[in-house]
Design an enzyme around this catalytic site. Structure first.
Site, mmCIF file in Angstrom:
data_model
loop_
_atom_site.group_PDB
_atom_site.id
_atom_site.type_symbol
_atom_site.label_atom_id
_atom_site.label_comp_id
_atom_site.label_asym_id
_atom_site.label_seq_id
_atom_site.Cartn_x
_atom_site.Cartn_y
_atom_site.Cartn_z
ATOM 1 N N ASP A 52 3.738 -3.917 -6.049
ATOM 2 C CA ASP A 52 4.651 -6.062 -5.652
ATOM 3 C C ASP A 52 5.745 -5.314 -5.150
ATOM 4 O O ASP A 52 6.645 -5.461 -3.773
ATOM 5 C CB ASP A 52 4.098 -6.777 -5.842
ATOM 6 C CG ASP A 52 2.416 -7.008 -6.267
ATOM 7 O OD1 ASP A 52 2.460 -6.809 -4.875
ATOM 8 O OD2 ASP A 52 2.261 -8.302 -6.811
ATOM 9 N N GLU A 91 0.796 -0.872 0.083
ATOM 10 C CA GLU A 91 -0.240 0.366 -0.730
ATOM 11 C C GLU A 91 0.841 1.230 0.272
ATOM 12 O O GLU A 91 0.587 2.355 -0.778
ATOM 13 C CB GLU A 91 -1.295 0.119 1.203
ATOM 14 C CG GLU A 91 -2.236 -1.194 1.244
ATOM 15 C CD GLU A 91 -3.092 -1.286 0.112
ATOM 16 O OE1 GLU A 91 -3.364 -0.197 -0.501
ATOM 17 O OE2 GLU A 91 -2.887 -2.057 -0.603
HETATM 18 ZN ZN ZN Z 1 -2.657 -2.782 -4.661
#
Ligand code: ZN
Length: 270
Positions: free
Chosen positions: A181, A117
């Site tokens: 990621d 996030e």
């Molecule tokens: Zn995401």
């Protein structure tokens, strides 16, 4: 509307390198995030437990300190929802659902969720998506401005209203998700956690999908398949794996969360 003007405007838009520009300034992004955060607080039951909130904030801040990009006013909140979900608002606010605390097996897994996030925010994915929405939905306003009507000035407010109307969870692109990621993994590692926590938690999501699909429905509707994400991350990690996996503090906070009255279900409140 005179056709030649429309043609000129469309040609102009087509010539803009959209991936390279953002029509939203960092300050506008922060302002929009604050507005949206106010709306989210009205809609989402915030977990009223200071110890848990402080702990999640501490882990989140440690990650945010390792993020590149503008110095956003990062904040971390816990929603009292059982579903496994987390989301980032423009310019700083991060939310995780309480379910994440229950499902994470160690601190590095929780930190992995938060790192993803934080990466969305640091990489300005919200500003990119808002720019796209602005171009898609704000076309008429832009044309209005070109035709001499004062349509361009209230752009930020307009876009803000649009995000709120579409729900607070922005839909990021698949590329944004892959980048969150990748960058998130780096942030996690730099902040001193075992990066394997990130793919491990994705495996937890994948298993939850089979056992209790409702618990991951919202998350999976906005993210690529967790099995694939875990595989990509594992490949990029190779044999590099060291760092903090767990702490007594995480275990105490998780136990504390488990003693609280059950978390709410998202559906029941919508
Ligand atoms: Zn995401």
């Amino acid at each position: 509307m005179p056709r030649p003007v429309l043609a000129v405007a469309l040609a102009l838009l087509a010539s803009l390198p959209l991936a390279a520009i953002s029509l939203i300034s960092v300050n506008d992004e922060i302002k929009l995030g604050r507005e949206t955060q106010g709306q989210v607080r009205k809609q989402v039951p915030q977990l009223a437990d200071q110890a848990i909130t402080d702990y999640v904030t501490k882990v989140g801040r440690r990650l945010a300190a390792r993020a590149a990009g503008p110095k956003y006013p990062y904040s971390f909140s816990v929603a009292n929802y059982r579903e496994l979900n987390a989301f980032a608002l423009p310019g700083g606010p991060v939310w995780i659902h309480r379910g994440i605390l229950h499902a994470a097996a160690n601190e590095s897994q929780l930190a992995g969720v938060l790192a993803h996030e934080v990466a969305h925010i640091a990489q300005r994915h919200a500003a990119d998506q808002l720019t796209k929405q602005l171009v898609a939905n704000g076309l008429l306003g832009l044309l209005g401005a070109m035709l001499g009507n004062d349509g361009g000035g209230a752009r930020t407010a307009q876009v803000g209203a649009q995000i709120l109307a579409n729900g607070y969870m922005l839909k990021f692109s698949r590329d944004d998700e892959r980048e969150a990621d990748r960058i998130g993994l780096t942030i996690l590692q730099r902040a001193g956690w075992d990066p394997r926590g990130m793919p491990e938690f994705m495996e937890t999501l994948r298993r939850a999908q089979g056992r209790d699909p409702g618990s991951v429905e919202t998350f999976l509707s906005s993210h690529p398949a967790p099995g694939e994400r875990a595989a990509v991350l594992r490949r990029s990690l190779g044999s590099r794996a060291s760092g903090r996996r767990d702490t007594a503090e995480f275990r105490a906070i998780k136990a504390r969360a488990q003693r609280l009255p059950p978390a709410k279900a998202m559906k029941a409140t919508k």
